[in-house]
Write an enzyme that holds these catalytic residues in place. Structure first.
Site, PDB file in Angstrom:
ATOM      1  N   ARG A   3       5.236 -12.877   9.700  1.00  0.00           N
ATOM      2  CA  ARG A   3       5.561 -11.769   9.832  1.00  0.00           C
ATOM      3  C   ARG A   3       6.958 -11.547  10.081  1.00  0.00           C
ATOM      4  O   ARG A   3       7.409 -12.299  11.430  1.00  0.00           O
ATOM      5  CB  ARG A   3       4.583 -10.748   9.384  1.00  0.00           C
ATOM      6  N   GLU A  35       0.763  -0.936  -0.379  1.00  0.00           N
ATOM      7  CA  GLU A  35       0.153   0.077  -0.325  1.00  0.00           C
ATOM      8  C   GLU A  35       1.047   1.183  -0.092  1.00  0.00           C
ATOM      9  O   GLU A  35       2.023   0.881   1.303  1.00  0.00           O
ATOM     10  CB  GLU A  35      -0.694   0.008   1.243  1.00  0.00           C
ATOM     11  N   LYS A  72       4.186   0.912   9.292  1.00  0.00           N
ATOM     12  CA  LYS A  72       4.235   1.799   8.675  1.00  0.00           C
ATOM     13  C   LYS A  72       3.310   3.102   9.938  1.00  0.00           C
ATOM     14  O   LYS A  72       3.823   4.285   9.665  1.00  0.00           O
ATOM     15  CB  LYS A  72       3.637   1.724   7.670  1.00  0.00           C
TER      16      LYS A  72
END
Length: 568
Positions: free
Chosen positions: A270, A44, A280
């Site tokens: 992850r 994104e 983020k």
């Protein structure tokens, strides 16, 4: 059938580590379910990529390369309120820098806005989607909890005709943001909360960085992602574990719509890295609050920050290969990443000499006006290693920490009456020192052995200590930025209630040294050039480095002093 495999072009010596995803792909090829592999990396564009994304990049592009497939780069640009073109360009640069190429397979979710809208109309006409007037907070309340089912929206049973009319009005911009949404009609009593009539479209009165003001409604991630994968004929859609509970919804959309393919979503753990935050949102907070000046600050775990700090892309790829892929969450020690960086830089960087805390040294029996050139090897690890010339004379600078007037047992550096080797030059013996009124050493005096040129004695005597130096006449001043962890604790999952990651900022994460001196060749470095400062660590010429204002960032120490400090 034979399974096509090959080694990635980036790392010809890399041996892929077996993992459950690789086993699934091998089985799919062996059974003929797929004849070619198509993966994707779907960032994104609302921030810079970090080391956690690097794991996904290496996995998706690496698998495609290993099995002669292709990997798409697709931007999930469905939230114009947070996304910017500058992030798109930064992501493109980061993926290329990491060593991967998507060739002509660059896509955007916004490429599919028309198709996504048409599919939404199909869901409405099939009675599988409806326009809901509940607010975001009301939807959350109606959804229920993990232990209690939700309750149906009062707008759930609108007619197809009314839903089509309202949805068209949403698209036309007739309603304010947040007043209406399009929701899938699935099952409000489902044990999986993601299946309780999730929102498909919401109203956003924002200008999109690619489509401008064409759209007033934007699709949600779960809806967009599954359909984008299907339209691009993705075979294996690899996601991190937080999307495991979203997989039934991913499949539900594929089952309801006439999409051209049926990708398989597979989840993996992850990357969690010690002394680092991997969000983020939190990284943006560090920038916006001024903790760091920019996304590419070398203390940030962003790929841009690691690039500026001097981490080589090959080391990051090796790190991703070493940590492997699993279904279990774990915390990876930052030391492993540093080890991979050292291992790569040891093979590829030239050795130079710099002194960070200089103290003058006079070799009293060396002629005052004499200078000579000594040979210095550039990289002993290189089978085709070259050499350079260094100027040597009576007046030198050495490292202050290499001197002790009260040496402990096992001290092999400078001490009164002890002999050490000057790297590439001669044996010297410290004879006396000058001190100020506080007892601080201000100058060293030594004698040298003229028969030990090159750092070796013809009589075969052994000198255990070797130190680096620079010529006082020829050395050039440089600015050195010494970077360390941005935080003082390794694991943020252990934060207590009310605590923030900002409570654990490391005040010594950046120390700027303006008194360092280096051999003159370093002034010719270009931004991004890496070197090993002998005995001190690896350093890189900063993005703002110039010959007139040389600046070097410490990439990593020769040994991991942080791990030693943390164990004390």
């Amino acid at each position: 059938m034979s399974i096509k495999k090959k080694t990635t072009s980036q790392d010809t010596d890399r041996q892929p580590v077996p993992n459950f995803i690789r086993a699934i792909i091998e089985d799919d090829l062996a059974t003929g379910k797929h004849t070619n592999i198509v993966t994707r990396f779907p960032p994104e564009p609302n921030g810079y990529l970090h080391i956690g994304h690097a794991k996904s990049i290496c996995l998706n592009f690496g698998l495609a390369l290993d099995f002669d497939g292709v990997c798409h780069l697709r931007f999930d640009d469905t939230d114009p309120s947070k996304e910017e073109d500058r992030y798109v360009q930064a992501i493109i640069e980061d993926v290329r820098w990491l060593g991967f190429d998507w060739h002509d397979k660059l896509f955007y979710a916004s490429d599919y806005f028309e198709q996504l809208y048409e599919y939404a109309l199909m869901l409405i006409k099939d009675g599988k989607a409806y326009v809901c007037d509940l607010s975001v907070d009301e939807i959350r309340q109606y959804r229920g909890t993990l232990t209690e089912g939700g309750k149906e929206s009062p707008y759930r049973n609108r007619s197809v005709e009314e839903n089509l009319e309202l949805f068209e009005g949403m698209k036309a911009g007739l309603y304010p943001e947040g007043s209406r949404s399009l929701r899938a009609k699935i099952d409000m009593s489902s044990p999986n909360i993601n299946m309780r009539d999730p929102v498909i479209y919401r109203i956003k009165n924002c200008t999109h960085h690619r489509t401008g003001d064409t759209w007033n409604i934007y699709p949600m991630y779960d809806y967009t992602h599954s359909i984008s994968d299907a339209l691009e004929m993705i075979t294996h859609s690899l996601c991190t574990l937080e999307f495991e509970n979203h997989r039934p919804l991913y499949n539900w959309f594929l089952e309801q719509l006439p999409v051209p393919s049926y990708p398989r979503q597979i989840e993996f753990a992850r990357l969690n890295l010690s002394y680092t935050v991997m969000s983020k949102r939190l990284l943006l907070e560090l920038v916006e609050t001024g903790v760091v000046p920019s996304w590419d600050d070398p203390r940030m775990p962003t790929l841009a920050g690691m690039r500026r700090r001097g981490f080589p892309p090959a080391a990051i790829r090796e790190f991703a290969n070493r940590i492997g892929v699993s279904k279990a969450d774990s915390l990876v020690d930052f030391d492993l990443l540093q080890f991979c960086v050292r291992e790569e830089l040891n093979k590829t960087t030239n050795r130079v000499m710099a002194v960070l805390d200089p103290i003058p040294l006079t070799i009293e029996n060396y002629p005052e006006d004499k200078f000579e050139e000594v040979d210095a090897d550039n990289n002993p690890e290189d089978p085709n290693a070259t050499t350079r010339k260094l100027s040597f004379g009576r007046e030198l600078f050495v490292e202050r920490e290499d001197v002790s007037l009260n040496p402990a047992k096992g001290w092999f550096r400078l001490a009164l009456g002890k002999e050490v080797r000057l790297k590439h030059a001669y044996y010297i013996t410290l004879t006396r020192v000058d001190q100020d009124e506080d007892g601080n050493i201000t100058r060293l005096y030594a004698t040298y052995d003229p028969e030990s040129r090159g750092g070796w004695s013809e009589d075969g005597r052994k000198v255990r200590g070797t130190i680096h130096w620079v010529s006082a006449k020829h050395a050039k001043p440089i600015k050195v930025k010494l970077y360390d962890h941005l935080f003082t604790i390794p694991d943020f999952s252990e934060l207590k209630e009310g605590e923030s990651h900002l409570d654990y900022l490391n005040p010594d994460s950046l120390v700027i040294n303006t008194k360092a001196l280096a051999e003159p060749s370093l002034l010719d470095a270009k931004p991004g050039d890496c070197f090993q400062f002998l005995r001190l660590g690896y350093f890189v010429a900063d993005d703002h480095h110039t010959k007139e204002a040389p600046v070097f960032n410490r990439v990593v120490e020769l040994r991991d002093s942080w791990a030693k400090k943390s164990r004390k």
